[in-house]
Write an enzyme that holds these catalytic residues in place. Structure first.
Site, PDB file in Angstrom:
ATOM      1  N   CYS A   2       0.913  -1.107  -0.008  1.00 28.30           N
ATOM      2  CA  CYS A   2      -0.004   0.210  -0.072  1.00 28.30           C
ATOM      3  C   CYS A   2       1.036   1.190   0.057  1.00 28.30           C
ATOM      4  O   CYS A   2       2.125   1.107   0.087  1.00 28.30           O
ATOM      5  CB  CYS A   2      -0.775  -0.010   1.395  1.00 28.30           C
ATOM      6  SG  CYS A   2      -2.039  -1.329   1.602  1.00 28.30           S
ATOM      7  N   ARG A  27       1.336   1.715  -5.913  1.00 27.90           N
ATOM      8  CA  ARG A  27       1.430   0.795  -5.001  1.00 27.90           C
ATOM      9  C   ARG A  27       0.082  -0.095  -4.681  1.00 27.90           C
ATOM     10  O   ARG A  27       0.320  -0.918  -3.710  1.00 27.90           O
ATOM     11  CB  ARG A  27       2.275   1.436  -3.709  1.00 27.90           C
ATOM     12  CG  ARG A  27       3.408   2.113  -4.020  1.00 27.90           C
ATOM     13  CD  ARG A  27       4.074   2.728  -2.545  1.00 27.90           C
ATOM     14  NE  ARG A  27       4.305   1.783  -1.522  1.00 27.90           N
ATOM     15  CZ  ARG A  27       5.376   1.145  -1.327  1.00 27.90           C
ATOM     16  NH1 ARG A  27       6.276   1.264  -2.022  1.00 27.90           N
ATOM     17  NH2 ARG A  27       5.477   0.192  -0.260  1.00 27.90           N
ATOM     18  N   TRP A  75      -3.923  -1.374  -1.358  1.00 28.46           N
ATOM     19  CA  TRP A  75      -3.845  -2.774  -2.145  1.00 28.46           C
ATOM     20  C   TRP A  75      -4.291  -3.762  -1.184  1.00 28.46           C
ATOM     21  O   TRP A  75      -3.568  -4.157  -0.166  1.00 28.46           O
ATOM     22  CB  TRP A  75      -2.422  -3.002  -2.588  1.00 28.46           C
ATOM     23  CG  TRP A  75      -2.279  -4.300  -3.194  1.00 28.46           C
ATOM     24  CD1 TRP A  75      -1.875  -5.570  -2.724  1.00 28.46           C
ATOM     25  CD2 TRP A  75      -2.609  -4.505  -4.824  1.00 28.46           C
ATOM     26  NE1 TRP A  75      -1.958  -6.473  -3.794  1.00 28.46           N
ATOM     27  CE2 TRP A  75      -2.322  -5.767  -4.915  1.00 28.46           C
ATOM     28  CE3 TRP A  75      -3.148  -3.748  -5.767  1.00 28.46           C
ATOM     29  CZ2 TRP A  75      -2.649  -6.408  -6.164  1.00 28.46           C
ATOM     30  CZ3 TRP A  75      -3.417  -4.297  -7.050  1.00 28.46           C
ATOM     31  CH2 TRP A  75      -3.152  -5.726  -7.159  1.00 28.46           C
ATOM     32  N   ASN A 101       0.997  -0.201   6.012  1.00 27.91           N
ATOM     33  CA  ASN A 101       1.313  -0.986   4.990  1.00 27.91           C
ATOM     34  C   ASN A 101       2.230  -2.210   5.547  1.00 27.91           C
ATOM     35  O   ASN A 101       2.836  -2.058   6.405  1.00 27.91           O
ATOM     36  CB  ASN A 101       2.317  -0.239   3.947  1.00 27.91           C
ATOM     37  CG  ASN A 101       2.886  -0.921   2.796  1.00 27.91           C
ATOM     38  OD1 ASN A 101       2.558  -2.144   2.530  1.00 27.91           O
ATOM     39  ND2 ASN A 101       3.940  -0.765   2.587  1.00 27.91           N
ATOM     40  N   GLY A 102       1.291  -3.510   5.043  1.00 30.81           N
ATOM     41  CA  GLY A 102       1.898  -4.617   5.615  1.00 30.81           C
ATOM     42  C   GLY A 102       0.917  -5.441   6.133  1.00 30.81           C
ATOM     43  O   GLY A 102      -0.223  -5.367   5.729  1.00 30.81           O
ATOM     44  N   GLU A 485       8.297 -21.012 -18.604  1.00 36.65           N
ATOM     45  CA  GLU A 485       7.890 -19.695 -18.186  1.00 36.65           C
ATOM     46  C   GLU A 485       9.356 -18.917 -18.845  1.00 36.65           C
ATOM     47  O   GLU A 485       9.137 -17.699 -19.102  1.00 36.65           O
ATOM     48  CB  GLU A 485       7.895 -19.539 -16.566  1.00 36.65           C
ATOM     49  CG  GLU A 485       8.087 -18.519 -15.891  1.00 36.65           C
ATOM     50  CD  GLU A 485       6.795 -17.254 -16.466  1.00 36.65           C
ATOM     51  OE1 GLU A 485       6.072 -17.800 -17.129  1.00 36.65           O
ATOM     52  OE2 GLU A 485       7.051 -16.426 -16.083  1.00 36.65           O
ATOM     53  N   LYS A 489       9.270 -15.474 -20.848  1.00 36.23           N
ATOM     54  CA  LYS A 489       9.637 -14.162 -20.667  1.00 36.23           C
ATOM     55  C   LYS A 489      10.730 -13.738 -21.966  1.00 36.23           C
ATOM     56  O   LYS A 489      10.481 -12.280 -22.157  1.00 36.23           O
ATOM     57  CB  LYS A 489      10.666 -14.128 -19.368  1.00 36.23           C
ATOM     58  CG  LYS A 489       9.766 -14.466 -18.186  1.00 36.23           C
ATOM     59  CD  LYS A 489       8.925 -13.358 -17.548  1.00 36.23           C
ATOM     60  CE  LYS A 489       7.590 -13.557 -18.289  1.00 36.23           C
ATOM     61  NZ  LYS A 489       6.296 -14.009 -17.547  1.00 36.23           N
ATOM     62  N   GLU A 492       8.180 -12.430 -24.634  1.00 40.02           N
ATOM     63  CA  GLU A 492       7.354 -11.317 -24.628  1.00 40.02           C
ATOM     64  C   GLU A 492       8.183 -10.131 -24.422  1.00 40.02           C
ATOM     65  O   GLU A 492       7.812  -8.889 -25.038  1.00 40.02           O
ATOM     66  CB  GLU A 492       6.912 -11.493 -23.013  1.00 40.02           C
ATOM     67  CG  GLU A 492       5.670 -12.251 -22.841  1.00 40.02           C
ATOM     68  CD  GLU A 492       5.099 -12.129 -21.159  1.00 40.02           C
ATOM     69  OE1 GLU A 492       4.282 -11.575 -21.064  1.00 40.02           O
ATOM     70  OE2 GLU A 492       5.970 -12.719 -20.611  1.00 40.02           O
ATOM     71  N   HIS A 508      12.772 -36.427 -30.513  1.00 39.91           N
ATOM     72  CA  HIS A 508      11.655 -36.866 -31.413  1.00 39.91           C
ATOM     73  C   HIS A 508      11.285 -35.734 -32.301  1.00 39.91           C
ATOM     74  O   HIS A 508      10.163 -35.516 -32.713  1.00 39.91           O
ATOM     75  CB  HIS A 508      10.471 -37.003 -30.482  1.00 39.91           C
ATOM     76  CG  HIS A 508      10.791 -37.929 -29.444  1.00 39.91           C
ATOM     77  ND1 HIS A 508      10.677 -39.426 -29.616  1.00 39.91           N
ATOM     78  CD2 HIS A 508      10.894 -38.143 -28.035  1.00 39.91           C
ATOM     79  CE1 HIS A 508      10.864 -40.218 -28.571  1.00 39.91           C
ATOM     80  NE2 HIS A 508      11.221 -39.317 -27.618  1.00 39.91           N
ATOM     81  N   LYS A 607      -2.054  -6.244 -19.908  1.00 38.11           N
ATOM     82  CA  LYS A 607      -1.669  -6.788 -18.492  1.00 38.11           C
ATOM     83  C   LYS A 607      -2.957  -7.859 -18.201  1.00 38.11           C
ATOM     84  O   LYS A 607      -2.710  -8.815 -17.479  1.00 38.11           O
ATOM     85  CB  LYS A 607      -1.659  -5.680 -17.354  1.00 38.11           C
ATOM     86  CG  LYS A 607      -1.215  -6.254 -16.099  1.00 38.11           C
ATOM     87  CD  LYS A 607       0.199  -6.689 -16.162  1.00 38.11           C
ATOM     88  CE  LYS A 607       0.453  -7.255 -14.729  1.00 38.11           C
ATOM     89  NZ  LYS A 607       1.882  -8.289 -15.006  1.00 38.11           N
TER      90      LYS A 607
HETATM   91  C1  F6R Z   1       3.153 -13.347 -18.760  1.00 29.44           C
HETATM   92  C2  F6R Z   1       1.905 -13.033 -18.560  1.00 29.44           C
HETATM   93  C3  F6R Z   1       0.506 -13.559 -18.934  1.00 29.44           C
HETATM   94  C4  F6R Z   1      -0.374 -13.751 -17.923  1.00 29.44           C
HETATM   95  C5  F6R Z   1      -1.903 -14.163 -18.458  1.00 29.44           C
HETATM   96  C6  F6R Z   1      -2.703 -14.653 -17.162  1.00 29.44           C
HETATM   97  O1  F6R Z   1       4.216 -12.736 -18.354  1.00 29.44           O
HETATM   98  O2  F6R Z   1       1.732 -11.973 -17.701  1.00 29.44           O
HETATM   99  O3  F6R Z   1       0.865 -14.655 -19.679  1.00 29.44           O
HETATM  100  O4  F6R Z   1       0.125 -14.614 -17.059  1.00 29.44           O
HETATM  101  O5  F6R Z   1      -2.334 -13.527 -19.399  1.00 29.44           O
HETATM  102  O6  F6R Z   1      -3.095 -13.655 -16.357  1.00 29.44           O
HETATM  103  P1  F6R Z   1      -3.679 -13.539 -15.205  1.00 29.44           P
HETATM  104  O7  F6R Z   1      -2.595 -14.364 -14.229  1.00 29.44           O
HETATM  105  O8  F6R Z   1      -3.844 -12.189 -14.595  1.00 29.44           O
HETATM  106  O9  F6R Z   1      -4.871 -14.443 -15.153  1.00 29.44           O
END
Ligand code: F6R
Length: 612
Positions: A2, A27, A75, A101-102, A485, A489, A492, A508, A607
């Site tokens: 927060c 935050r 938050w 915050n915490g 993963e 990264k 992306e 294969h 996002k």
């Molecule tokens: C990758 C990324 C996306 C999300 C995906 C699911 O870095 O951020 O692949 O993981 O869009 O999003 P959430 O977790 O918000 O359901």
């Protein structure tokens, strides 16, 4: 996570607090509030759910003026976003206000104690108990100083607090234990804030309050003491950051800041849930019961992108410790499958935002099929949390960078905790095994810190390889999801073509692609699949692929035949995904940096994916 802001001085606090909150909104932004003293010396608290604009609207009609005040942007961790749960919180008599915050770990027992003494708590937050505990202490002790000494003895957990009292209109108090708090020293005015971002326009002179310290702050002076009451001579520092830099805590990008936050955030995930003495895990508010754990016959884990990969790792973890047969599916596929599910089937959805359209559609489908829905979510109050029967919050704080890093790590952490809880409840995990896992788990934050402190080889690899356009990421077992993963990264943020394979699959088909222009990341940390991995990677070497190994420091074998080694500390094989993913996050970050990509806002991405 927060944001806290406080002001004491000669100017009207209200616009200063609002301006500060705007700088802290990154935050947390589900609700906000301020407390000020009005013309009659009464404590006035105004709080609103939603973005800061809602608070500004409410305040504009009130024309408040005050020389001191506290502000907070929230938050949520305990209790959904709402006007009542927003900070500041007050005691029964409205004579003091607290922003926090915490996480207060023992808030439930304090709440019960307070209720027995007749206190009326109106919110669901852990913070409100602080105001009432302080009220209770002050009934017997008129010295604020002594009251703080008693207060900190009663609170367990992490906290940065801003506190003001109606009867003392010229003094702000700040307390720190585990969550950040900075004091800004201006000309006949002082400030407190969660970080320096909101202070920079007003002053560059700051004191960073340390853990176990509290401060009494007036417009013209500031005294700092430790929790035992001894005076502390604090260093006044000069901040030279630009405003945008400050919001990112001095980091160049939010992605890097969030990678660095991970050791601290993991401790939050353990807080209040891990019981080392009993070698057990308890979930307080999450509505998970041991009885239910015993009734689960089959589990589907669903998610998208990074959350799906966390689920895939969750499958390995849960199968290892709980004996539950687990199937993992992409939410975008699960929702269209033809499934006949027996009553003992549960669905576990993983999501940072809690708003991903495919994930929501999947759990609605699963509900129709009669499944109980459990979710692992970061955003409190999101749609997924409201539609789930039980929720484990990941407590990662807001993730601003589009590429997920800290959310992934906290999702994995939730799986480890869940595996102990279910494993013990189902009698599949022995006490010794639980103790061993938990003891190793609490060492993970310092091991992550080690990786962050030894990143020269990662940067060197990024420099050497950033212009390569095609990549393989290989892992096996617990680290196959880590490879997926890591590759995501890379794709992306640096727009390279990166594919992950379970290393045993290479022969294969995919191995046909290998030549000297094809870098391969191989996750070679110690464990049951180590030797199998070595054989698989030898096949890459034989075809002149360039191999970058993620390996443990004492590994004498790997360095003999790979091109580059990035070291990570050793841990249990089961826990190694928590460590192995860190260099992969950093590698993707630095390669994107050298390629000049817009790291926090990669092209074509959003996002939160709220469309199908
Ligand atoms: C990758 C990324 C996306 C999300 C995906 C699911 O870095 O951020 O692949 O993981 O869009 O999003 P959430 O977790 O918000 O359901």
């Amino acid at each position: 996570m927060c944001g806290i802001i406080g002001y004491v001085g000669k100017q009207n606090a209200v616009p200063i607090l609002l301006e500060g909150l705007a700088r802290l909104e990154y935050r947390g932004y589900d609700s906000s509030g301020i407390s000020v003293l009005n013309g009659k010396g009464n404590l006035h608290v105004i709080k609103k759910i939603g973005k800061l604009a809602e608070l500004e609207k409410a305040l504009s009609a009130l024309h408040l003026r005050s020389k001191m005040g506290l502000g907070h942007t929230r938050w949520a961790t305990h209790g959904q976003p709402s006007d009542l749960n927003a900070h500041p919180h007050t005691d029964c008599t409205g004579t003091l206000a607290v922003v926090h915050n915490g996480i207060i770990e023992n808030f439930q027992e304090l709440r019960e104690e307070l209720s027995e003494k007749g206190h009326r708590l109106v919110s669901q937050t852990d913070t409100e108990v602080i105001a009432h505990v302080l009220e209770e202490i002050l009934k017997e002790n008129s010295s604020v100083e002594k009251a703080f000494e008693s207060l900190v003895k009663k609170l367990r957990g992490t906290y940065a607090l801003g506190i003001m009292f109606k009867k003392d209109p010229q003094t702000l108090y700040a307390v720190r234990n585990g969550s950040p708090l900075v004091i800004g020293l201006g000309k006949r005015e002082c400030f407190i804030a969660s970080d320096v971002a909101p202070l920079l326009k007003r002053t560059r002179k700051v004191i960073y309050l340390k853990d176990h310290q509290w401060a009494m702050i007036r417009s013209d002076r500031c005294g700092v003491k430790n929790f035992s009451g001894q005076k502390i001579k604090s260093k006044v520092e000069h901040v030279s950051w630009r405003l945008e830099e400050a919001e990112r805590g001095g980091f160049e990008k939010f992605m890097l800041k969030e990678i660095y936050e991970q050791p601290e955030i993991l401790k939050n995930v353990w807080l209040g849930r891990m019981d080392l003495k009993k070698s057990d895990v308890r979930f307080g508010q999450e509505m998970l019961s041991s009885r239910e754990a015993r009734g689960i016959e089959r589990l589907f884990i669903i998610g998208c992108g990074t959350a799906y990969y966390a689920g895939l790792c969750g499958k390995y973890i849960l199968e290892r410790y709980t004996g539950i047969p687990v199937e993992v599916d992409l939410a975008s596929e699960f929702r269209y499958r033809t499934l006949k599910l027996s009553p003992g089937t549960a669905v576990l959805a993983v999501s940072q935002s809690g708003e991903t359209a495919d994930t929501l559609a999947s759990i609605r489908r699963a509900k129709e099929l009669g499944c109980r829905i459990i979710s692992i979510v970061n955003v409190v109050g999101s749609t997924l949390t409201r539609e789930s029967d039980a929720v484990i919050y990941t407590q990662a704080g807001p993730e601003i960078s589009v590429a997920s890093t800290k959310a992934y790590l906290t999702q994995l952490s939730a799986f480890y905790l869940l595996s102990v809880f279910w494993g013990r409840a189902r009698g599949e995990m022995s006490l010794m095994e639980a103790r061993h896992l938990l003891t190793e788990l609490i060492k993970i934050p310092e091991k992550i810190q080690w990786v962050l402190d030894h990143q020269d080889p990662i940067k060197a690899c990024a420099r050497k390889y950033y212009s390569y356009r095609n990549w393989f990421y290989l892992g096996r077992g617990f680290n196959y999801p880590t490879a997926l993963e890591g590759a995501l990264k890379n794709k992306e943020v640096s727009y390279s073509h990166a594919e992950a394979y379970a290393a045993g699959e290479m022969k294969h088909g995919p191995i046909a692609l290998i030549d000297r222009n094809f870098p391969v990341i191989a996750i070679l940390s110690q464990g049951g699949v180590y030797e199998k991995m070595i054989s698989n990677i030898k096949e890459i070497e034989a075809r002149r692929g360039k191999i970058i190994a993620i390996a443990n420091p004492n590994d004498k074998v790997v360095s003999k035949f790979v091109n580059d080694v990035i070291e990570v500390p050793e841990t249990l094989e089961e826990l190694s995904p928590l460590l192995n993913v860190i260099p992969l996050q950093l590698l993707a970050y630095y390669m994107a940096l050298y390629r000049g990509c817009d790291i926090d806002r990669p092209r074509n991405l959003a996002k939160s994916v709220t469309v199908e």
